[in-house]
Design an enzyme around this catalytic site. Structure first.
Site, PDB file in Angstrom:
ATOM      1  N   ALA A  66       0.860  -1.177   0.000  1.00 37.73           N
ATOM      2  CA  ALA A  66       0.000   0.000   0.000  1.00 37.73           C
ATOM      3  C   ALA A  66       0.902   1.234   0.000  1.00 37.73           C
ATOM      4  CB  ALA A  66      -0.891  -0.013   1.237  1.00 37.73           C
ATOM      5  N   GLY A 109       0.468  -4.861   0.780  1.00 45.69           N
ATOM      6  CA  GLY A 109      -0.716  -4.884  -0.072  1.00 45.69           C
ATOM      7  C   GLY A 109      -0.456  -5.530  -1.433  1.00 45.69           C
ATOM      8  N   GLU A 112      -0.789  -9.048  -0.829  1.00 45.35           N
ATOM      9  CA  GLU A 112      -2.219  -9.333  -0.633  1.00 45.35           C
ATOM     10  C   GLU A 112      -2.947  -9.400  -1.974  1.00 45.35           C
ATOM     11  OE1 GLU A 112      -2.409  -6.169   2.313  1.00 45.35           O
ATOM     12  OE2 GLU A 112      -3.238  -7.600   3.739  1.00 45.35           O
ATOM     13  N   GLU A 132       4.817  -4.992   7.058  1.00 40.91           N
ATOM     14  CA  GLU A 132       4.014  -4.035   7.837  1.00 40.91           C
ATOM     15  C   GLU A 132       4.494  -3.911   9.277  1.00 40.91           C
ATOM     16  OE1 GLU A 132       2.768  -6.101   5.617  1.00 40.91           O
ATOM     17  OE2 GLU A 132       0.992  -5.256   4.641  1.00 40.91           O
TER      18      GLU A 132
END
Ligand code: CAA
Length: 258
Positions: A66, A109, A112, A132
């Site tokens: 992200a 992300g 993911e 993260e």
């Protein structure tokens, strides 16, 4: 579909191909980009001419997570009000096969998004991981759930707590990817595979996908919603502000545990 800023879309025969296209930031996923990806996948899912969907990244990476710059200043309440992960839930409704072709980094992300694909082909240089924890947050778009379903609780915790990157070989051993390929062939071979899958009877393909996810994923949405609350909550910590600030200032973070 309106103008797409962060992805490129093309079709090859009956394969819908999405290229993540922010190479200057290793395809870091900002909110608009995720929305473009999900809306395009949904369009392809509805398009009778498309049989299989392929995703890959432009430049050095699949996606390095992200967009940290976008979320660094968010509060827990901002995240709740934005409901930014709602787009990710919509991927659970996609009926057609989605195949990821991963080279370089697939982190946070980005990992993911790769895990949201049904199948993954990876280049030898692919690196998967959830860093993260080093930003004093946690995965927020399904990572804790999907990784655990794939590799089991013990190994998933090890990877999630360490924040380290696994190689393509390790990812193959853990059953995360289907195949390792030379870097220069990964996209081409993925599309070739997709074309073969596209020749199979579409409804069988679709119902097999549904049945397999029924077997493994019945409560995924519940798990992701639980995960999201905690992801948001971490944005109320001092460590999250420090972790993301330190990343942007290119220095080592000083965490306080609060
Ligand atoms: N967000 C924003 N920008 C990012 C980014 C990210 N996730 N990842 C890389 N970039 C940017 C870098 O800031 C850099 O920009 P500048 O050139 O303007 O400095 C550019 O992309 C190239 O990156 P690097 O110079 O850092 O490249 P490198 O090869 O030295 O290192 C890397 C590569 C190890 C992947 C490193 O970029 C990195 O650690 N990125 C962050 C990875 C990360 O923490 N991802 C998780 C994000 S949180 C998340 O994803 C939450 C969730 O579950 C939804």
């Amino acid at each position: 579909m309106d103008n797409l800023k962060f992805i490129q879309v093309e079709t090859d025969e009956n394969i819908g191909i999405i290229q993540l296209n922010r190479p200057e930031v290793l395809n870091a996923l900002n909110r608009k980009m995720v929305n473009e990806i999900v809306r395009t996948i949904e369009d392809m899912d509805r398009d009778e001419k498309v049989k299989v969907i392929v995703l890959y990244g432009n430049g050095k990476a699949f996606a390095a997570g992200a967009d940290i710059n976008e979320m660094a200043q968010d509060s827990a309440i901002d995240l709740e009000l934005l409901n930014q992960f709602a787009d990710w839930d919509r991927l659970l409704q996609v009926k057609k096969p989605m195949i990821g072709a991963v080279h370089g980094f697939a982190l946070g992300g980005g990992f993911e998004l790769a895990l949201a694909c049904d199948l993954l082909f990876a280049a030898e240089d692919a690196k998967f991981g959830f860093p993260e924890i080093n930003l004093a947050v946690m995965p927020g778009a399904g990572g804790t759930q999907r990784l655990t379903k794939l590799m089991g609780k013990t190994k998933a915790l090890e990877w999630l707590w360490s924040g380290e990157m696994m190689t393509a070989e390790e990812a193959e051993q853990h059953g995360i990817i289907n195949k390792r390929l030379p870097k220069e062939l990964v996209i081409e071979e993925t599309i070739n595979y997709a074309k073969k899958l596209a020749e199979k009877p579409a409804l069988s393909v679709r119902f097999i996908k549904e049945a397999v996810y029924k077997a493994v994923d019945d409560s995924l949405l519940e798990g992701m919603q639980y995960e999201r609350k905690n992801f948001s909550l971490l944005f109320s910590t001092e460590d999250q502000k420090e972790g993301m600030k330190a990343f942007m200032e290119k220095r080592k973070p000083q965490f306080k545990g609060r």
